[in-house]
Design a protein around this motif. Structure first.
Motif, short mmCIF file in Angstrom:
data_model
loop_
_atom_site.label_atom_id
_atom_site.label_comp_id
_atom_site.label_asym_id
_atom_site.label_seq_id
_atom_site.Cartn_x
_atom_site.Cartn_y
_atom_site.Cartn_z
N LEU A 108 0.83 -1.21 0.00
CA LEU A 108 0.00 0.00 0.00
C LEU A 108 0.86 1.25 0.00
O LEU A 108 0.61 2.19 -0.77
CB LEU A 108 -0.94 0.00 1.21
CG LEU A 108 -1.86 1.21 1.35
CD1 LEU A 108 -2.88 1.25 0.22
CD2 LEU A 108 -2.56 1.20 2.71
N GLY A 109 1.87 1.29 0.85
CA GLY A 109 2.73 2.47 0.93
C GLY A 109 3.60 2.67 -0.30
O GLY A 109 3.56 3.73 -0.94
N PRO A 110 4.40 1.67 -0.69
CA PRO A 110 5.25 1.85 -1.87
C PRO A 110 4.50 2.17 -3.15
O PRO A 110 4.89 3.06 -3.91
CB PRO A 110 5.99 0.51 -1.96
CG PRO A 110 6.04 0.01 -0.56
CD PRO A 110 4.73 0.44 0.05
N PHE A 111 3.40 1.45 -3.40
CA PHE A 111 2.66 1.73 -4.62
C PHE A 111 1.91 3.06 -4.54
O PHE A 111 1.76 3.76 -5.54
CB PHE A 111 1.71 0.58 -4.95
CG PHE A 111 2.42 -0.62 -5.48
CD1 PHE A 111 2.98 -0.60 -6.75
CD2 PHE A 111 2.57 -1.76 -4.71
CE1 PHE A 111 3.67 -1.70 -7.25
CE2 PHE A 111 3.25 -2.87 -5.20
CZ PHE A 111 3.81 -2.84 -6.48
N GLY A 112 1.45 3.42 -3.33
CA GLY A 112 0.87 4.74 -3.16
C GLY A 112 1.88 5.84 -3.41
O GLY A 112 1.58 6.85 -4.06
N GLY A 113 3.10 5.63 -2.92
CA GLY A 113 4.15 6.61 -3.15
C GLY A 113 4.47 6.79 -4.62
O GLY A 113 4.66 7.91 -5.11
N GLN A 114 4.53 5.68 -5.35
CA GLN A 114 4.81 5.77 -6.78
C GLN A 114 3.64 6.41 -7.53
O GLN A 114 3.84 7.23 -8.45
CB GLN A 114 5.09 4.38 -7.34
CG GLN A 114 6.39 3.75 -6.83
CD GLN A 114 7.62 4.50 -7.31
OE1 GLN A 114 7.58 5.22 -8.31
NE2 GLN A 114 8.72 4.32 -6.62
N GLN A 120 2.21 13.81 -9.64
CA GLN A 120 2.66 15.15 -9.31
C GLN A 120 3.91 15.62 -10.04
O GLN A 120 4.03 16.81 -10.33
CB GLN A 120 2.93 15.23 -7.79
CG GLN A 120 1.71 14.96 -6.93
CD GLN A 120 0.68 16.05 -7.04
OE1 GLN A 120 1.00 17.22 -7.21
NE2 GLN A 120 -0.59 15.68 -6.96
N TYR A 121 4.86 14.73 -10.33
CA TYR A 121 6.20 15.20 -10.63
C TYR A 121 6.76 14.95 -12.03
O TYR A 121 7.84 15.46 -12.35
CB TYR A 121 7.18 14.62 -9.62
CG TYR A 121 6.91 15.08 -8.21
CD1 TYR A 121 6.93 16.44 -7.88
CD2 TYR A 121 6.60 14.17 -7.21
CE1 TYR A 121 6.66 16.87 -6.60
CE2 TYR A 121 6.33 14.59 -5.92
CZ TYR A 121 6.36 15.93 -5.62
OH TYR A 121 6.09 16.35 -4.34
N ALA A 126 10.83 15.05 -15.68
CA ALA A 126 11.02 14.41 -16.99
C ALA A 126 9.93 14.85 -17.95
O ALA A 126 9.13 14.04 -18.44
CB ALA A 126 11.02 12.89 -16.83
N PRO A 127 9.89 16.14 -18.28
CA PRO A 127 8.81 16.64 -19.14
C PRO A 127 8.84 16.07 -20.55
O PRO A 127 7.81 16.05 -21.23
CB PRO A 127 9.04 18.15 -19.13
CG PRO A 127 10.49 18.31 -18.80
CD PRO A 127 10.81 17.19 -17.85
N GLU A 128 10.00 15.61 -20.97
CA GLU A 128 10.13 15.11 -22.35
C GLU A 128 9.78 13.63 -22.47
O GLU A 128 9.77 13.07 -23.56
CB GLU A 128 11.58 15.33 -22.84
CG GLU A 128 12.62 14.40 -22.22
CD GLU A 128 12.99 14.76 -20.78
OE1 GLU A 128 13.79 14.00 -20.19
OE2 GLU A 128 12.49 15.78 -20.27
N VAL A 129 9.47 12.97 -21.38
CA VAL A 129 9.22 11.53 -21.36
C VAL A 129 7.72 11.27 -21.27
O VAL A 129 7.00 11.94 -20.53
CB VAL A 129 9.96 10.87 -20.17
CG1 VAL A 129 9.64 9.38 -20.10
CG2 VAL A 129 11.46 11.08 -20.28
N ASP A 130 7.26 10.25 -21.98
CA ASP A 130 5.88 9.81 -21.87
C ASP A 130 5.77 8.88 -20.67
O ASP A 130 6.22 7.74 -20.71
CB ASP A 130 5.45 9.07 -23.14
CG ASP A 130 4.01 8.57 -23.05
OD1 ASP A 130 3.33 8.87 -22.06
OD2 ASP A 130 3.58 7.86 -23.97
N ASN A 131 5.20 9.38 -19.58
CA ASN A 131 5.08 8.62 -18.35
C ASN A 131 3.71 7.97 -18.17
O ASN A 131 3.38 7.50 -17.09
CB ASN A 131 5.36 9.53 -17.14
CG ASN A 131 6.81 9.94 -17.05
OD1 ASN A 131 7.66 9.15 -16.66
ND2 ASN A 131 7.09 11.19 -17.41
#
Length: 238
Positions: A108-114, A120-121, A126-131
């Motif tokens: 719950l914590g690790p996947f929530g953090g990701q 948010q970020y 990494a504005p040039e990357v398709d996330n």
């Protein structure tokens, strides 16, 4: 007395909640994570994990020198076992609560953090990357964890029997964020969240965290907060 190296995060919040529940005397030692304090062992009592929470027990039950403990799950277990609360006395009840504590710290914590990171970020780092793939993947798995918790709370007031380290571990993450589809999709979790949030110790924990976050530490030349279980909690805000 306990000393807790502090930053505002769900994992540190767990420890503050537990300290309030057991009625311990403790102090918060704020870190400047923008300067990487958490990665400098000399600034976190020698801990080499590079993250918080880190806590010092200045009066360990076994005697001797102060004990330094890292990792929120380990800290919660240590506090529960030392003070004889927040964990079941019977072996099967204890085992269930530990299972759900581990479920939270490993999932719950690790996947929530990701999921939060990719909400948010990406545009910042990494504005040039398709996330989009990463964002969808972590949101899906985070939502699946909510689904598991929703099922576990069927006909139950708390995660694993009586209120315990399992609830304390899960609550700050559920309080911090919800799946993108919204909290209304998880009514049992929402009822549980409100139930836990109404606890006096939880209210006090969040009020102290809020006061620290809002810059109250500027009033203390040593950049240290000292809280006693007997003090008047005059920092509560609405």
């Amino acid at each position: 007395m306990y000393s807790l190296y502090f930053m505002t995060s769900p994992n540190v919040t767990k420890v503050v909640m537990a300290l309030e529940e057991i009625g311990a005397d403790y102090r918060l030692l704020p870190l400047d994570i923008s300067s990487g304090d958490q990665r400098d062992p000399s600034k976190v009592a020698g801990s080499v994990t590079g993250k918080v929470p880190v806590i010092i027990d200045e009066d360990p039950k076994i005697g001797g020198e102060p004990i330094v403990i890292a990792e929120s799950g380990a800290i919660l277990l240590y506090l529960a076992e030392k003070h004889g609360g927040l964990i079941a006395a019977d072996s099967l009840g204890r085992l269930e609560q530990i299972q759900w504590l581990f479920w939270q710290v490993s999932g719950l914590g690790p996947f929530g953090g990701q999921a939060f990171h990719f909400r948010q970020y990406p545009q910042m780092f990494a504005p040039e990357v398709d996330n989009s793939y990463s964002e969808k993947r972590y949101e899906k798995i985070f939502t699946q964890h909510f689904g598991v918790l929703e099922t576990k709370l069927k006909n139950a007031d708390y995660v694993a029997g009586e209120y315990s380290v399992a609830d304390i571990a899960c609550f700050p993450w559920v309080q911090f964020m919800a799946p993108v589809e919204g909290r209304e999709k998880f009514p049992r979790i929402e009822d549980w969240r409100k139930r836990v949030a109404a606890r006096t110790a939880v209210k006090i924990a969040y009020d102290k965290i809020k006061a620290t976050k809002m810059g109250e530490r500027e009033k203390n030349e040593q950049d240290v907060f000292v809280f006693s279980k007997d003090e008047l909690h005059n920092i509560i805000t609405t």
